[in-house]
Scaffold this motif. Structure first.
Motif: not given
Ligand SMILES: Cc1cc2nc3c(=O)[nH]c(=O)nc-3n(C[C@H](O)[C@H](O)[C@H](O)COP(=O)(O)OP(=O)(O)OC[C@H]3O[C@@H](n4cnc5c(N)ncnc54)[C@H](O)[C@@H]3O)c2cc1C
Length: 326
Positions: A39-40, A57, A127-128, A157, A273, A308
């Motif tokens: 989501r980044m 962030f 994709r797992v 994650s 999303w 983030v």
């Molecule tokens: C539209 C939007 C706006 C946002 N704005 C902000 C903001 O301005 N400031 C802020 O701080 N936060 C913001 N956020 C939130 C921020 O983007 C998230 O908190 C952060 O990026 C989450 O990181 P993560 O690693 O937890 O999850 P993710 O970034 O979602 O990483 C999870 C990964 O797992 C992968 N995945 C999923 N299922 C599988 C599978 N079965 N097999 C293999 N891979 C898989 C996905 O492709 C993904 O790459 C926003 C989010 C969105 C969607």
């Protein structure tokens, strides 16, 4: 011999965990997308780029500031000081100051993840789909039924609903966590056709946020790229609507709010999303999910309330706990 760990998802939480455990375990990351970001992410079309997920962030904890420090020094992370306004359909715009540093990665939001990734074993476009336990080991399979290997530990994650579908843990494990959807509208508009402000918090509208992405530090100002995000409520109510109609409605709303002429919009794209923003978690959350006996765990922004820094903190906290267990 070091234990082997499969981490599903190479977003900020998964990469943080992998970096902090790599001295203690053999780690393999599986990521379903073609590139890093989660989501980044940064979307490219021709030479234009849109950061269609996270927009910026903040860094409040000492640990997150320590992660960012070397990347700020190299320019992979830059403080963003936009001219930010507040818009609503019935009120004149007013300037809205920020009271703490806000950062972006450069040249795209996924730049932070790229900078964190060297030395990690990451398998992209995988994709797992399922896991099964055999002789004390976890076997992972992709969506074609191909075995991806055997591991001592599996850690997801991925966003909450995807993690819930993957990990065979009790249903009440997931109580108290939730995620909401969001539409991201991406427009090509020449810079001279846009207002003077750089970003806007929007009230009383299907849109909640607008940013002139090409004016962020490290981007090309000549390649006008607008990102607009819907509210979670509006996205939820229109999630299965015709996507062309959603794009049309949100583009019209953007033009009405900003005064930008519809003729100035050269191209529009939409991203849905389904799992965008995690809701706040109550009761002093531990910050991850862990079943030490079965060697399964989960981390991600949704464990701590969806930002983030929450994604980083969740991976960081789980790594500290696992270092005690491995
Ligand atoms: C539209 C939007 C706006 C946002 N704005 C902000 C903001 O301005 N400031 C802020 O701080 N936060 C913001 N956020 C939130 C921020 O983007 C998230 O908190 C952060 O990026 C989450 O990181 P993560 O690693 O937890 O999850 P993710 O970034 O979602 O990483 C999870 C990964 O797992 C992968 N995945 C999923 N299922 C599988 C599978 N079965 N097999 C293999 N891979 C898989 C996905 O492709 C993904 O790459 C926003 C989010 C969105 C969607």
């Amino acid at each position: 011999m070091k234990p082997s760990i499969a981490i599903i998802g190479a977003g900020l939480a998964g990469l943080t965990l992998a970096r902090e455990l790599r001295a203690h375990a053999e780690i393999t990351l599986f990521e379903k997308a073609r590139g890093l970001g989660g989501r980044m992410s940064t979307r490219r079309r021709d030479q234009h780029r849109w950061d269609h997920g996270a927009q910026f962030f903040t860094a409040r904890s000492r640990a997150f500031k320590a992660l960012l420090k070397p990347f700020i020094e190299t320019g992979a992370v830059v403080e963003w000081q936009p001219n930010i306004t507040t818009l609503s359909p019935d009120q004149a715009p007013y300037k809205r100051p920020w009271f703490e540093p806000h950062y972006v990665a450069a040249p795209g939001m996924n730049g932070l993840l790229k900078a964190m990734s060297p030395g990690l074993n990451i398998t992209l476009q995988t994709r797992v789909e399922t896991l099964e336990q055999q002789n004390g080991q976890w076997r992972l399979f992709d969506d074609q039924g191909k075995c991806l290997g055997e591991f001592d530990w599996v850690i997801s994650s991925a966003p909450l609903p995807q993690t819930e579908a993957l990990l065979p843990l009790a249903a009440d494990t997931w109580a108290g966590f939730d995620m909401q959807p969001c539409y991201a509208l991406m427009l090509k508009v020449d810079d001279q056709d846009l207002p003077v402000w750089d970003a806007a918090q929007v009230n009383d509208s299907p849109l909640r946020w607008i940013a002139f992405n090409h004016r962020l530090p490290g981007r090309n100002r000549n390649l006008g790229a607008v990102v607009a995000h819907s509210t979670a409520d509006w996205a939820g109510a229109h999630l299965e609507d015709d996507q062309e109609q959603v794009k049309h409605t949100l583009t019209a709303e953007f033009c009405a709010l900003t005064g930008v002429s519809p003729q100035a919009v050269q191209e529009a794209q939409l991203h849905r999303w389904r799992y965008a923003l995690a809701t706040e978690v109550e009761n002093d959350p531990v910050g991850y999910v862990l079943d030490a006996e079965r060697k399964l765990a989960a981390c991600g922004d949704w464990c701590l309330g969806g930002r983030v820094e929450a994604a980083f903190s969740s991976g960081h906290r789980l790594a500290a706990r696992l270092r005690q267990l491995l």
